[in-house]
Design a protein around this motif. Structure first.
Motif, mmCIF file in Angstrom:
data_model
loop_
_atom_site.group_PDB
_atom_site.id
_atom_site.type_symbol
_atom_site.label_atom_id
_atom_site.label_comp_id
_atom_site.label_asym_id
_atom_site.label_seq_id
_atom_site.Cartn_x
_atom_site.Cartn_y
_atom_site.Cartn_z
ATOM 1 N N GLU A 70 0.895 -1.260 -0.002
ATOM 2 C CA GLU A 70 0.158 -0.020 -0.100
ATOM 3 C C GLU A 70 0.728 1.292 0.092
ATOM 4 O O GLU A 70 1.086 1.686 1.131
ATOM 5 N N PRO A 71 1.342 1.579 -1.143
ATOM 6 C CA PRO A 71 2.516 2.765 -1.354
ATOM 7 C C PRO A 71 1.679 4.050 -0.756
ATOM 8 O O PRO A 71 0.801 4.700 -1.007
ATOM 9 N N PHE A 72 2.575 4.694 0.184
ATOM 10 C CA PHE A 72 2.447 6.158 0.552
ATOM 11 C C PHE A 72 2.688 7.115 -0.492
ATOM 12 O O PHE A 72 2.346 8.117 -0.781
ATOM 13 N N LEU A 73 3.877 6.553 -1.141
ATOM 14 C CA LEU A 73 4.474 7.249 -2.204
ATOM 15 C C LEU A 73 4.159 6.461 -3.671
ATOM 16 O O LEU A 73 5.098 5.973 -4.284
ATOM 17 N N ALA A 74 3.080 6.615 -4.180
ATOM 18 C CA ALA A 74 2.736 5.744 -5.134
ATOM 19 C C ALA A 74 3.462 5.851 -6.538
ATOM 20 O O ALA A 74 3.830 4.770 -7.334
ATOM 21 N N GLU A 75 3.593 6.940 -6.826
ATOM 22 C CA GLU A 75 4.675 7.401 -7.954
ATOM 23 C C GLU A 75 6.063 6.960 -7.885
ATOM 24 O O GLU A 75 6.968 7.365 -8.693
ATOM 25 N N SER A 76 6.522 6.694 -6.543
ATOM 26 C CA SER A 76 7.913 6.418 -6.421
ATOM 27 C C SER A 76 8.166 4.853 -6.043
ATOM 28 O O SER A 76 9.278 4.801 -5.572
ATOM 29 N N VAL A 77 7.379 4.186 -6.175
ATOM 30 C CA VAL A 77 7.696 2.755 -6.260
ATOM 31 C C VAL A 77 8.817 2.114 -6.801
ATOM 32 O O VAL A 77 9.491 1.456 -6.198
ATOM 33 N N CYS A 78 9.129 2.997 -7.907
ATOM 34 C CA CYS A 78 10.394 2.272 -8.581
ATOM 35 C C CYS A 78 11.703 2.517 -7.890
ATOM 36 O O CYS A 78 12.644 2.076 -8.099
ATOM 37 N N TYR A 79 11.428 3.254 -6.649
ATOM 38 C CA TYR A 79 12.719 3.672 -6.143
ATOM 39 C C TYR A 79 12.864 2.914 -4.796
ATOM 40 O O TYR A 79 13.892 2.993 -3.954
ATOM 41 N N LEU A 80 11.968 1.958 -4.634
ATOM 42 C CA LEU A 80 11.896 1.184 -3.287
ATOM 43 C C LEU A 80 13.435 0.311 -3.322
ATOM 44 O O LEU A 80 13.861 0.079 -2.088
ATOM 45 N N ASP A 81 13.878 -0.177 -4.200
ATOM 46 C CA ASP A 81 15.150 -1.016 -4.143
ATOM 47 C C ASP A 81 16.204 -0.114 -3.460
ATOM 48 O O ASP A 81 17.041 -0.364 -2.777
ATOM 49 N N GLY A 82 16.129 1.460 -4.147
ATOM 50 C CA GLY A 82 17.090 2.335 -3.707
ATOM 51 C C GLY A 82 17.048 2.442 -2.053
ATOM 52 O O GLY A 82 17.884 2.672 -1.459
ATOM 53 N N ALA A 83 15.702 2.623 -1.892
ATOM 54 C CA ALA A 83 15.396 2.842 -0.405
ATOM 55 C C ALA A 83 15.986 1.575 0.413
ATOM 56 O O ALA A 83 16.399 1.801 1.477
ATOM 57 N N GLU A 84 15.639 0.504 0.197
ATOM 58 C CA GLU A 84 16.402 -0.803 0.729
ATOM 59 C C GLU A 84 17.653 -0.873 0.831
ATOM 60 O O GLU A 84 18.297 -0.933 2.016
ATOM 61 N N TYR A 85 18.359 -0.315 -0.074
ATOM 62 C CA TYR A 85 20.008 -0.173 -0.098
ATOM 63 C C TYR A 85 20.277 0.778 1.008
ATOM 64 O O TYR A 85 21.050 0.888 1.755
ATOM 65 N N THR A 86 19.506 1.932 0.941
ATOM 66 C CA THR A 86 19.849 3.142 1.706
ATOM 67 C C THR A 86 19.563 2.900 3.428
ATOM 68 O O THR A 86 20.470 2.781 4.374
ATOM 69 N N PHE A 87 18.526 1.923 3.672
ATOM 70 C CA PHE A 87 18.342 1.154 4.921
ATOM 71 C C PHE A 87 19.440 0.341 5.162
ATOM 72 O O PHE A 87 19.866 0.278 6.534
ATOM 73 N N SER A 88 20.167 -0.443 4.274
ATOM 74 C CA SER A 88 21.063 -1.334 4.726
ATOM 75 C C SER A 88 22.444 -0.247 5.185
ATOM 76 O O SER A 88 23.137 -0.569 6.160
ATOM 77 N N ILE A 89 22.450 0.618 4.620
ATOM 78 C CA ILE A 89 23.537 1.626 5.233
ATOM 79 C C ILE A 89 23.263 2.333 6.490
ATOM 80 O O ILE A 89 24.003 2.400 7.288
ATOM 81 N N MET A 90 22.064 2.706 6.713
ATOM 82 C CA MET A 90 21.594 3.229 8.103
ATOM 83 C C MET A 90 21.928 1.851 9.086
ATOM 84 O O MET A 90 22.086 2.246 10.270
ATOM 85 N N LYS A 91 21.754 0.598 8.794
ATOM 86 C CA LYS A 91 22.025 -0.369 9.472
ATOM 87 C C LYS A 91 23.297 -0.670 10.119
ATOM 88 O O LYS A 91 23.810 -0.714 11.165
ATOM 89 N N GLN A 92 24.290 -0.337 8.863
ATOM 90 C CA GLN A 92 25.714 -0.229 9.291
ATOM 91 C C GLN A 92 26.410 0.853 9.955
ATOM 92 O O GLN A 92 27.222 0.881 10.552
ATOM 93 N N ALA A 93 25.617 2.174 9.459
ATOM 94 C CA ALA A 93 26.174 3.258 10.211
ATOM 95 C C ALA A 93 26.184 3.299 11.907
ATOM 96 O O ALA A 93 25.347 2.784 12.392
#
Length: 197
Positions: A70-93
Motif C-alpha cells: 500500500e504505497p504512501f508514495l505511489a509514484e515513487s515505487v520504482c525507487y523502493l530498491d534504492g530505499a532498501e539499499y539506503t536502509f542497509s547503510i543506516m543499519k551499518q552506520a
C-alpha cells in the motif's frame, strides 16, 4: 574555499567503530547554530545508536513491506530498491540522527498560502542545519550520508520515534570505510546567470 566543503563526500560504507558521544554532540550543536527563517529553529534531533538501532531497523523493514503493498508514495515505487539499499547503510552506520520539524503540518494537510511559505522557509532552515552538521562531521574526520529515503517508512518511523512534528531527514554518521571520488557537478556556465544592469 572551506576545506570541509571540498573533502565532503556521501559515505555509504562505515567502519564497525562507535562514534564518541561528544563528537555527535558537536555535530548537533553545529546544526543548532544554522540560520533559520524568522529564527523559528524548526528542528529537533533524535540520535539513534547501539541497541536503539534494532527498533529503528524494525520500523524501516515494516515500512518497506507496507510500501510494497500500500504505497504512501505511489509514484515513487520504482525507487523502493534504492530505499532498501539506503536502509542497509543506516543499519551499518554507528549512529543515525533523525531531523524532525516540530512545526510541520502533517502530510495530507491542506495549507494556506502563508502556511505553504512557512513550510518552504522551514525546509530551507532544516537544510542549512543538515549542511552544517555534515561539514562539521567532515571536519571531525567522520563520514556522513544525508538520507531522504526515510519517507518510504514515514508512518512507521513517526510512530517509532514518537516525536511531535514530521520526520524530514536522517543523517548517517560514522568513520568512513571508503573514500569515494567526488561526483560530477554541473558546469557553472550552465547554471549561473549574471544580471548586472
Amino acid at each position: 574555499m572551506i576545506q570541509a566543503i571540498i573533502d565532503r563526500h556521501s559515505i555509504r560504507k562505515y567502519q564497525d567503530k562507535p562514534v564518541p558521544r561528544p563528537l555527535i554532540e558537536e555535530i548537533i550543536r553545529a546544526g543548532i547554530l544554522a540560520p533559520s527563517a524568522k529564527n523559528r529553529q524548526p528542528w529537533k534531533f533524535v540520535v539513534v545508536a547501539e541497541g536503539a538501532k534494532k527498533g529503528m531497523l524494525a520500523a524501516l523493514v515494516k515500512g518497506l513491506e507496507r510500501e510494497r503493498k500500500e504505497p504512501f508514495l505511489a509514484e515513487s515505487v520504482c525507487y523502493l530498491d534504492g530505499a532498501e539499499y539506503t536502509f542497509s547503510i543506516m543499519k551499518q552506520a554507528p549512529a543515525v540522527i533523525f531531523i524532525i520539524n516540530p512545526l510541520a503540518k502533517k502530510f495530507g494537510s491542506s495549507l494556506s498560502e502563508e502556511e505553504r511559505i512557512a513550510e518552504i522557509c522551514n525546509t530551507q532552515s532544516i537544510g542549512a542545519a543538515i549542511e552544517n552538521m555534515i561539514l562539521t562531521a567532515t571536519d571531525l574526520g567522520l563520514g556522513s550520508l544525508w538520507i531522504c529515503d526515510t519517507f518510504f517508512a514515514q508512518k512507521e518511523l513517526d510512530q517509532w520515534l514518537n516525536a511531535e512534528g514530521e520526520l524530514f531527514a536522517a543523517l548517517a554518521i560514522g568513520y568512513a570505510a571508503e573514500a569515494p571520488n567526488a561526483r560530477p557537478r554541473k558546469d557553472e556556465k550552465d547554471i549561473v546567470e549574471w544580471k548586472e544592469c
